[in-house]
Design a protein around this motif. Structure first.
Motif, PDB file in Angstrom:
ATOM      1  N   THR A 267      19.425 -34.809  59.969  1.00 47.40           N
ATOM      2  CA  THR A 267      19.068 -35.146  61.348  1.00 47.40           C
ATOM      3  C   THR A 267      20.261 -34.993  62.271  1.00 47.40           C
ATOM      4  OG1 THR A 267      19.560 -37.484  60.931  1.00 47.40           O
ATOM      5  CG2 THR A 267      17.281 -36.772  60.657  1.00 47.40           C
ATOM      6  N   LEU A 268      19.987 -34.502  63.466  1.00 45.37           N
ATOM      7  CA  LEU A 268      21.003 -34.441  64.502  1.00 45.37           C
ATOM      8  C   LEU A 268      20.613 -35.468  65.564  1.00 45.37           C
ATOM      9  CD1 LEU A 268      22.474 -31.215  66.121  1.00 45.37           C
ATOM     10  CD2 LEU A 268      22.306 -33.381  67.328  1.00 45.37           C
ATOM     11  N   LYS A 269      21.379 -36.542  65.629  1.00 43.58           N
ATOM     12  CA  LYS A 269      21.103 -37.609  66.578  1.00 43.58           C
ATOM     13  C   LYS A 269      22.375 -37.977  67.326  1.00 43.58           C
ATOM     14  CE  LYS A 269      17.271 -39.776  64.061  1.00 43.58           C
ATOM     15  NZ  LYS A 269      16.773 -41.051  63.460  1.00 43.58           N
ATOM     16  N   VAL A 270      22.298 -37.890  68.632  1.00 47.14           N
ATOM     17  CA  VAL A 270      23.430 -38.243  69.482  1.00 47.14           C
ATOM     18  C   VAL A 270      23.126 -39.568  70.170  1.00 47.14           C
ATOM     19  CG1 VAL A 270      24.895 -37.520  71.389  1.00 47.14           C
ATOM     20  CG2 VAL A 270      23.866 -35.807  69.897  1.00 47.14           C
ATOM     21  N   LYS A 271      24.073 -40.475  70.125  1.00 48.30           N
ATOM     22  CA  LYS A 271      23.903 -41.766  70.787  1.00 48.30           C
ATOM     23  C   LYS A 271      24.853 -41.852  71.971  1.00 48.30           C
ATOM     24  CE  LYS A 271      23.677 -46.740  69.831  1.00 48.30           C
ATOM     25  NZ  LYS A 271      23.791 -47.786  68.783  1.00 48.30           N
TER      26      LYS A 271
ATOM     27  N   PHE B 106      33.318 -45.362  95.135  1.00 53.24           N
ATOM     28  CA  PHE B 106      33.460 -44.710  93.828  1.00 53.24           C
ATOM     29  C   PHE B 106      32.551 -45.367  92.806  1.00 53.24           C
ATOM     30  CE2 PHE B 106      36.463 -48.235  93.416  1.00 53.24           C
ATOM     31  CZ  PHE B 106      36.239 -48.675  92.117  1.00 53.24           C
ATOM     32  N   TYR B 107      32.264 -44.607  91.744  1.00 56.36           N
ATOM     33  CA  TYR B 107      31.499 -45.093  90.598  1.00 56.36           C
ATOM     34  C   TYR B 107      32.220 -44.598  89.355  1.00 56.36           C
ATOM     35  CZ  TYR B 107      27.934 -46.071  94.050  1.00 56.36           C
ATOM     36  OH  TYR B 107      27.266 -46.548  95.145  1.00 56.36           O
ATOM     37  N   GLU B 108      32.609 -45.537  88.479  1.00 52.48           N
ATOM     38  CA  GLU B 108      33.417 -45.200  87.311  1.00 52.48           C
ATOM     39  C   GLU B 108      32.751 -45.751  86.055  1.00 52.48           C
ATOM     40  OE1 GLU B 108      37.867 -45.452  87.507  1.00 52.48           O
ATOM     41  OE2 GLU B 108      37.544 -46.975  85.949  1.00 52.48           O
ATOM     42  N   ALA B 109      32.218 -44.861  85.244  1.00 60.43           N
ATOM     43  CA  ALA B 109      31.502 -45.263  84.023  1.00 60.43           C
ATOM     44  C   ALA B 109      32.285 -44.839  82.793  1.00 60.43           C
ATOM     45  CB  ALA B 109      30.112 -44.644  83.997  1.00 60.43           C
ATOM     46  N   THR B 110      32.493 -45.786  81.880  1.00 62.82           N
ATOM     47  CA  THR B 110      33.100 -45.471  80.585  1.00 62.82           C
ATOM     48  C   THR B 110      31.966 -45.308  79.579  1.00 62.82           C
ATOM     49  OG1 THR B 110      35.125 -46.697  81.075  1.00 62.82           O
ATOM     50  CG2 THR B 110      34.650 -46.244  78.760  1.00 62.82           C
ATOM     51  N   LEU B 111      31.886 -44.130  78.996  1.00 59.72           N
ATOM     52  CA  LEU B 111      30.791 -43.793  78.096  1.00 59.72           C
ATOM     53  C   LEU B 111      31.299 -43.582  76.676  1.00 59.72           C
ATOM     54  CD1 LEU B 111      29.015 -41.193  80.419  1.00 59.72           C
ATOM     55  CD2 LEU B 111      28.564 -43.650  80.239  1.00 59.72           C
TER      56      LEU B 111
ATOM     57  N   LYS C 258      25.334 -50.819  77.418  1.00 56.87           N
ATOM     58  CA  LYS C 258      23.954 -50.374  77.570  1.00 56.87           C
ATOM     59  C   LYS C 258      23.758 -49.030  76.881  1.00 56.87           C
ATOM     60  CE  LYS C 258      22.821 -52.881  81.797  1.00 56.87           C
ATOM     61  NZ  LYS C 258      22.212 -52.797  83.147  1.00 56.87           N
ATOM     62  N   ASP C 259      22.647 -48.916  76.179  1.00 56.17           N
ATOM     63  CA  ASP C 259      22.319 -47.699  75.434  1.00 56.17           C
ATOM     64  C   ASP C 259      21.483 -46.771  76.318  1.00 56.17           C
ATOM     65  OD1 ASP C 259      21.621 -45.737  73.644  1.00 56.17           O
ATOM     66  OD2 ASP C 259      21.013 -47.119  72.059  1.00 56.17           O
ATOM     67  N   PHE C 260      22.004 -45.560  76.560  1.00 57.44           N
ATOM     68  CA  PHE C 260      21.308 -44.582  77.387  1.00 57.44           C
ATOM     69  C   PHE C 260      20.786 -43.406  76.555  1.00 57.44           C
ATOM     70  CE2 PHE C 260      23.632 -46.927  80.532  1.00 57.44           C
ATOM     71  CZ  PHE C 260      22.829 -46.880  81.666  1.00 57.44           C
ATOM     72  N   THR C 261      20.638 -43.599  75.257  1.00 59.66           N
ATOM     73  CA  THR C 261      20.190 -42.523  74.382  1.00 59.66           C
ATOM     74  C   THR C 261      18.803 -42.033  74.777  1.00 59.66           C
ATOM     75  OG1 THR C 261      21.488 -43.455  72.573  1.00 59.66           O
ATOM     76  CG2 THR C 261      19.786 -41.851  72.003  1.00 59.66           C
ATOM     77  N   LYS C 262      17.889 -42.959  75.034  1.00 57.85           N
ATOM     78  CA  LYS C 262      16.544 -42.598  75.467  1.00 57.85           C
ATOM     79  C   LYS C 262      16.440 -42.844  76.959  1.00 57.85           C
ATOM     80  CE  LYS C 262      14.379 -43.574  71.001  1.00 57.85           C
ATOM     81  NZ  LYS C 262      13.327 -44.351  70.285  1.00 57.85           N
ATOM     82  N   SER C 263      16.973 -41.914  77.735  1.00 63.51           N
ATOM     83  CA  SER C 263      17.062 -42.098  79.179  1.00 63.51           C
ATOM     84  C   SER C 263      15.698 -42.176  79.851  1.00 63.51           C
ATOM     85  CB  SER C 263      17.870 -40.963  79.814  1.00 63.51           C
ATOM     86  OG  SER C 263      17.275 -39.709  79.535  1.00 63.51           O
ATOM     87  N   SER C 264      14.667 -41.610  79.213  1.00 68.18           N
ATOM     88  CA  SER C 264      13.336 -41.610  79.823  1.00 68.18           C
ATOM     89  C   SER C 264      12.729 -43.006  79.895  1.00 68.18           C
ATOM     90  CB  SER C 264      12.399 -40.685  79.043  1.00 68.18           C
ATOM     91  OG  SER C 264      12.285 -41.119  77.702  1.00 68.18           O
ATOM     92  N   THR C 265      13.252 -43.934  79.096  1.00 61.78           N
ATOM     93  CA  THR C 265      12.716 -45.289  79.088  1.00 61.78           C
ATOM     94  C   THR C 265      13.522 -46.230  79.970  1.00 61.78           C
ATOM     95  OG1 THR C 265      14.048 -45.928  77.161  1.00 61.78           O
ATOM     96  CG2 THR C 265      11.867 -44.952  76.744  1.00 61.78           C
ATOM     97  N   LEU C 266      14.560 -45.714  80.630  1.00 60.56           N
ATOM     98  CA  LEU C 266      15.441 -46.554  81.427  1.00 60.56           C
ATOM     99  C   LEU C 266      15.126 -46.443  82.906  1.00 60.56           C
ATOM    100  CD1 LEU C 266      18.786 -45.696  79.602  1.00 60.56           C
ATOM    101  CD2 LEU C 266      17.451 -47.770  79.327  1.00 60.56           C
ATOM    102  N   THR C 267      15.361 -47.529  83.605  1.00 61.05           N
ATOM    103  CA  THR C 267      15.201 -47.510  85.062  1.00 61.05           C
ATOM    104  C   THR C 267      16.547 -47.371  85.749  1.00 61.05           C
ATOM    105  OG1 THR C 267      15.305 -49.940  85.106  1.00 61.05           O
ATOM    106  CG2 THR C 267      13.121 -48.928  84.947  1.00 61.05           C
TER     107      THR C 267
ATOM    108  N   VAL D 132      22.813 -36.320  98.051  1.00 63.45           N
ATOM    109  CA  VAL D 132      23.125 -35.428  96.931  1.00 63.45           C
ATOM    110  C   VAL D 132      22.432 -35.945  95.678  1.00 63.45           C
ATOM    111  CG1 VAL D 132      24.946 -34.693  95.350  1.00 63.45           C
ATOM    112  CG2 VAL D 132      25.347 -34.615  97.797  1.00 63.45           C
ATOM    113  N   ASP D 133      21.812 -35.046  94.919  1.00 66.62           N
ATOM    114  CA  ASP D 133      21.195 -35.391  93.639  1.00 66.62           C
ATOM    115  C   ASP D 133      21.888 -34.607  92.531  1.00 66.62           C
ATOM    116  OD1 ASP D 133      19.248 -37.046  94.824  1.00 66.62           O
ATOM    117  OD2 ASP D 133      18.012 -35.306  95.289  1.00 66.62           O
ATOM    118  N   PHE D 134      22.212 -35.289  91.434  1.00 69.05           N
ATOM    119  CA  PHE D 134      22.845 -34.608  90.309  1.00 69.05           C
ATOM    120  C   PHE D 134      22.477 -35.306  89.013  1.00 69.05           C
ATOM    121  CE2 PHE D 134      25.819 -37.757  91.930  1.00 69.05           C
ATOM    122  CZ  PHE D 134      26.228 -38.428  90.783  1.00 69.05           C
ATOM    123  N   ASP D 135      22.562 -34.567  87.924  1.00 73.58           N
ATOM    124  CA  ASP D 135      22.264 -35.088  86.590  1.00 73.58           C
ATOM    125  C   ASP D 135      23.505 -35.037  85.719  1.00 73.58           C
ATOM    126  OD1 ASP D 135      19.610 -35.517  87.203  1.00 73.58           O
ATOM    127  OD2 ASP D 135      18.974 -33.555  86.463  1.00 73.58           O
ATOM    128  N   LEU D 136      23.630 -36.016  84.840  1.00 74.30           N
ATOM    129  CA  LEU D 136      24.638 -35.988  83.785  1.00 74.30           C
ATOM    130  C   LEU D 136      23.904 -35.597  82.509  1.00 74.30           C
ATOM    131  CD1 LEU D 136      27.656 -36.710  83.135  1.00 74.30           C
ATOM    132  CD2 LEU D 136      26.781 -38.866  82.252  1.00 74.30           C
TER     133      LEU D 136
END
Length: 206
Positions: free
Chosen positions: A44-48, A101-106, A75-84, A192-196
């Motif tokens: 399996t290839l699973k990215v968390k 600014f917005y600074e996220a450590t992932l 917070k777990d963002f693996t399944k982004s479709s279920t997050l608000t 502006v709209d953007f995706d990570l």
């Protein structure tokens, strides 16, 4: 003579019948059947993807001043479709101004059984404008591009992740800042709209 021929024919048929029985019996002695249950399971290839901390400064609509805040909840963002919520905590009604600014450590982890090459990139999903050109993006303190979002798509982080203890996770900090410069007025009232986007492809060799 006719009786002799008839007797001989009967004897021959009897011999043939006996031979047939012997052959059939021999075949039965060497007949066998083997059944082996085989089991193959695919890897399996699973990215968390987790956010371990978030810092931001945005406009307080009541006072009109910038307010800095921090959220250290993992917070777990693996399944982004279920997050608000998105990884930067951006909300539609929030207004940004120069020095916001917005600074996220992932944290990116290998949660499967195969090694993979990974890429983290920002993709502009709206038209480029003056606001997009004034957003500076840094990764771990290093500037990727002072006008990153105007380029449409830029890779922020990439590498290889296997299953060893030392290489099973990668942490990085992405900061998006509305830089203070002379042409800030050109960005007023713009959006502006953007995706990570995180992608992973199986790696078969070291």
């Amino acid at each position: 003579m006719g009786n002799k021929k008839k007797g001989l024919l009967t004897s021959v048929m009897a011999i043939i019948a006996c031979v047939s029985l012997i052959v059939a019996g021999t075949y039965a002695l060497f007949s066998d059947s083997i059944s082996i249950d085989n089991h193959l399971q695919a890897g399996t290839l699973k990215v968390k993807l987790e956010r371990t901390s978030l810092k931001w400064a945005e406009l307080n609509p009541v006072t009109g001043y910038l307010v800095e805040q921090t959220d250290n909840e993992v917070k777990d963002f693996t399944k982004s479709s279920t997050l608000t919520e998105n990884v930067f905590g951006l909300e539609d009604e929030v207004l940004v101004v120069p020095n916001s600014f917005y600074e996220a450590t992932l944290k990116l982890s290998n949660n499967g059984s195969v090694a993979f090459d990974y890429t983290v990139k920002i993709v502009l999903t709206s038209n480029s404008n003056a606001l997009a050109e004034q957003l500076k993006v840094t990764v771990d303190g290093d500037t990727v591009n002072a006008k990153l979002l105007s380029d449409g798509e830029t890779i922020l982080v990439s590498g290889t992740m296997d299953k060893t203890v030392s290489n099973s996770a990668k942490s990085f900090t992405i900061r998006i800042e509305f830089i203070n410069q002379n042409d800030n007025n050109d960005a007023q009232d713009l959006t502006v709209d953007f995706d990570l986007i995180v992608t992973a492809i199986q790696r078969t060799t070291e």
